[in-house]
Design an enzyme around this catalytic site. Sequence first.
Site, PDB file in Angstrom:
ATOM      1  N   ARG A  55       9.206  35.672 -24.612  1.00  0.00           N
ATOM      2  CA  ARG A  55       8.105  34.947 -23.673  1.00  0.00           C
ATOM      3  C   ARG A  55       8.783  34.987 -22.166  1.00  0.00           C
ATOM      4  O   ARG A  55       9.867  35.425 -22.132  1.00  0.00           O
ATOM      5  CB  ARG A  55       7.734  33.492 -24.098  1.00  0.00           C
ATOM      6  CG  ARG A  55       8.719  32.709 -25.036  1.00  0.00           C
ATOM      7  CD  ARG A  55       9.843  32.007 -24.231  1.00  0.00           C
ATOM      8  NE  ARG A  55       9.525  31.427 -23.181  1.00  0.00           N
ATOM      9  CZ  ARG A  55      10.018  31.482 -21.884  1.00  0.00           C
ATOM     10  NH1 ARG A  55      11.198  31.981 -21.877  1.00  0.00           N
ATOM     11  NH2 ARG A  55       9.185  31.093 -20.808  1.00  0.00           N
ATOM     12  N   GLY A  56       7.541  34.586 -21.503  1.00  0.00           N
ATOM     13  CA  GLY A  56       8.118  34.731 -19.897  1.00  0.00           C
ATOM     14  C   GLY A  56       7.663  36.081 -19.526  1.00  0.00           C
ATOM     15  O   GLY A  56       7.705  37.171 -19.909  1.00  0.00           O
ATOM     16  N   ALA A  57       6.934  36.001 -18.229  1.00  0.00           N
ATOM     17  CA  ALA A  57       6.236  36.998 -17.639  1.00  0.00           C
ATOM     18  C   ALA A  57       6.945  38.553 -17.613  1.00  0.00           C
ATOM     19  O   ALA A  57       6.469  39.262 -18.459  1.00  0.00           O
ATOM     20  CB  ALA A  57       5.772  36.753 -16.416  1.00  0.00           C
ATOM     21  N   ARG A  89      -1.588  38.182 -24.937  1.00  0.00           N
ATOM     22  CA  ARG A  89      -1.527  36.983 -24.154  1.00  0.00           C
ATOM     23  C   ARG A  89      -2.460  37.124 -22.963  1.00  0.00           C
ATOM     24  O   ARG A  89      -2.374  38.497 -22.194  1.00  0.00           O
ATOM     25  CB  ARG A  89      -0.475  36.268 -23.760  1.00  0.00           C
ATOM     26  CG  ARG A  89       0.301  35.766 -25.163  1.00  0.00           C
ATOM     27  CD  ARG A  89       1.705  35.213 -24.675  1.00  0.00           C
ATOM     28  NE  ARG A  89       1.456  33.888 -24.432  1.00  0.00           N
ATOM     29  CZ  ARG A  89       2.520  32.922 -23.704  1.00  0.00           C
ATOM     30  NH1 ARG A  89       3.648  33.379 -23.833  1.00  0.00           N
ATOM     31  NH2 ARG A  89       2.076  31.795 -23.283  1.00  0.00           N
ATOM     32  N   GLN A 187      10.259  24.824 -23.460  1.00  0.00           N
ATOM     33  CA  GLN A 187      11.089  25.765 -22.574  1.00  0.00           C
ATOM     34  C   GLN A 187      12.337  25.458 -21.767  1.00  0.00           C
ATOM     35  O   GLN A 187      13.274  26.072 -21.908  1.00  0.00           O
ATOM     36  CB  GLN A 187      10.246  26.849 -21.751  1.00  0.00           C
ATOM     37  CG  GLN A 187       9.206  27.533 -22.921  1.00  0.00           C
ATOM     38  CD  GLN A 187       7.978  27.207 -22.853  1.00  0.00           C
ATOM     39  OE1 GLN A 187       7.723  25.774 -22.722  1.00  0.00           O
ATOM     40  NE2 GLN A 187       6.811  28.025 -23.046  1.00  0.00           N
ATOM     41  N   ASP A 227       3.472  33.130 -13.340  1.00  0.00           N
ATOM     42  CA  ASP A 227       3.127  34.199 -14.516  1.00  0.00           C
ATOM     43  C   ASP A 227       1.809  35.232 -13.798  1.00  0.00           C
ATOM     44  O   ASP A 227       1.808  36.359 -14.255  1.00  0.00           O
ATOM     45  CB  ASP A 227       2.371  33.375 -15.525  1.00  0.00           C
ATOM     46  CG  ASP A 227       3.490  32.813 -16.453  1.00  0.00           C
ATOM     47  OD1 ASP A 227       3.873  31.635 -15.975  1.00  0.00           O
ATOM     48  OD2 ASP A 227       3.677  33.428 -17.343  1.00  0.00           O
ATOM     49  N   ASN A 237       1.465  29.069 -13.218  1.00  0.00           N
ATOM     50  CA  ASN A 237       2.891  29.021 -13.999  1.00  0.00           C
ATOM     51  C   ASN A 237       2.614  28.022 -15.140  1.00  0.00           C
ATOM     52  O   ASN A 237       1.575  27.506 -15.164  1.00  0.00           O
ATOM     53  CB  ASN A 237       3.805  28.696 -12.878  1.00  0.00           C
ATOM     54  CG  ASN A 237       5.392  28.981 -13.748  1.00  0.00           C
ATOM     55  OD1 ASN A 237       5.473  29.798 -14.232  1.00  0.00           O
ATOM     56  ND2 ASN A 237       6.266  27.890 -13.588  1.00  0.00           N
ATOM     57  N   LYS A 238       3.734  27.723 -15.821  1.00  0.00           N
ATOM     58  CA  LYS A 238       3.643  26.897 -16.953  1.00  0.00           C
ATOM     59  C   LYS A 238       2.958  25.415 -16.536  1.00  0.00           C
ATOM     60  O   LYS A 238       3.176  24.935 -15.536  1.00  0.00           O
ATOM     61  CB  LYS A 238       4.980  26.528 -17.200  1.00  0.00           C
ATOM     62  CG  LYS A 238       5.407  25.952 -18.651  1.00  0.00           C
ATOM     63  CD  LYS A 238       4.422  26.106 -19.513  1.00  0.00           C
ATOM     64  CE  LYS A 238       4.800  27.538 -20.318  1.00  0.00           C
ATOM     65  NZ  LYS A 238       3.553  28.074 -21.260  1.00  0.00           N
TER      66      LYS A 238
HETATM   67  O1  MRU Z   1       4.310  30.421 -22.165  1.00  0.00           O
HETATM   68  P1  MRU Z   1       5.675  31.048 -21.558  1.00  0.00           P
HETATM   69  O2  MRU Z   1       6.916  30.626 -22.103  1.00  0.00           O
HETATM   70  O3  MRU Z   1       5.575  32.632 -21.925  1.00  0.00           O
HETATM   71  O4  MRU Z   1       5.536  30.849 -20.119  1.00  0.00           O
HETATM   72  C1  MRU Z   1       6.562  30.917 -19.240  1.00  0.00           C
HETATM   73  C2  MRU Z   1       6.417  30.527 -17.708  1.00  0.00           C
HETATM   74  O5  MRU Z   1       5.431  29.870 -17.568  1.00  0.00           O
HETATM   75  C3  MRU Z   1       7.435  30.983 -16.948  1.00  0.00           C
HETATM   76  O6  MRU Z   1       7.720  29.746 -16.067  1.00  0.00           O
HETATM   77  C4  MRU Z   1       6.784  32.137 -16.313  1.00  0.00           C
HETATM   78  O7  MRU Z   1       6.647  33.144 -17.118  1.00  0.00           O
HETATM   79  C5  MRU Z   1       7.834  32.526 -15.262  1.00  0.00           C
HETATM   80  S1  MRU Z   1       8.859  33.483 -16.029  1.00  0.00           S
HETATM   81  C6  MRU Z   1       9.987  34.513 -15.208  1.00  0.00           C
END
Ligand code: MRU
Length: 332
Positions: A55-57, A89, A187, A227, A237-238
């Site tokens: 996970r994470g963009a 996603r 996270q 994201d 973002n999250k």
């Molecule tokens: O749902 P996730 O864990 O994929 O979400 C991740 C985030 O929101 C991060 O903060 C975002 O992707 C930035 S990643 C460098």
Amino acid sequence: MKVRTENGYEDIRAVWFDKGKVMMIDQRELPHKVVIVGFDDYKDVAEAIRNMTTRGAPSIGATAAYAMCLAALADENIEEAAAKVKAARPTANDLFYAVDYMVDELSKGKDPIESSDAYAQMMVDKCTSIGNYGGELIKDGMKLMTHCNAGALATVDVGTALAPMRKAWADGKRFFVYASETRPRLQGMQLTAWELNQEGIDHAIIPDGASAYYMSKGVDMIITGADRITSRGDFANKIGTFDKAIAAKYFGIPFYVAAPISTFDFSMKDGSEIVIEERSEKEVTEIYGQRIAPMGSPAKNPAFDVTPAELVTGFITEKGIFRPDEIHKVKG
Ligand code: MRU
């Protein structure tokens, strides 16, 4: 990233390609265990994106590039594979950017392994550059705050929000990081704190609801990842990022967003166009499969929120640091 395993310290990435398989750290197992999993079918890689094994963009982007590599090696229909991987996603722009990159490379007859490895390396290089620019903002003695995980796990290696911290710490600066836990998937607590711990960076986990409290006590700067960033600078973002940005504005705390250009979506004018992923309510009502909410109480679980550009001090990118009104310079 340096990871302490039972074999001592190993230098591993969040995702990579080895002997016909897409390998990745199973992020659902952290911080308890470092488990490496591998897939040789692109559909299983798409599922690993969907179920948040990775996970994470930017890591989602690199994983998607490797999924397309597997599809090409197996002579699958590339258009169909691209659609399936993109459906994993909806919010992170990097997923779509990476699939389009691979479709373009494959249409030019490029080698799938070389192209996907080059994509992953490109992310690491961009993050290193983000660290160099952002590291300059961090001064000795500062108190920083971040949310979710925008570290090496989320970006193949190095990180986006965590890259400036890694760089500044390596340069000998000493500072403190508040990592908010990031309900419901944790996270911040399970991934960011794990990374800061591995690096020996001073930090504390705080409940999401304690962010404004600690800001009122003195936070010098907030850095998050993103994201998807629109052309006017509104960004997804999250979930919980927006709350922090509002509180930061109230206290006059600089709020930076660290992201590579693959996260910018110049086709979107503003944040109202961003599709926000809704995940299962069980992520909110259950912990490790145990229901903790009253039976019969429904829950809502948006995975991201959208922060308006007005609350952003600057975007830390591989090309430099830009105010929201300078975003056009990122594109050019
Ligand atoms: O749902 P996730 O864990 O994929 O979400 C991740 C985030 O929101 C991060 O903060 C975002 O992707 C930035 S990643 C460098």
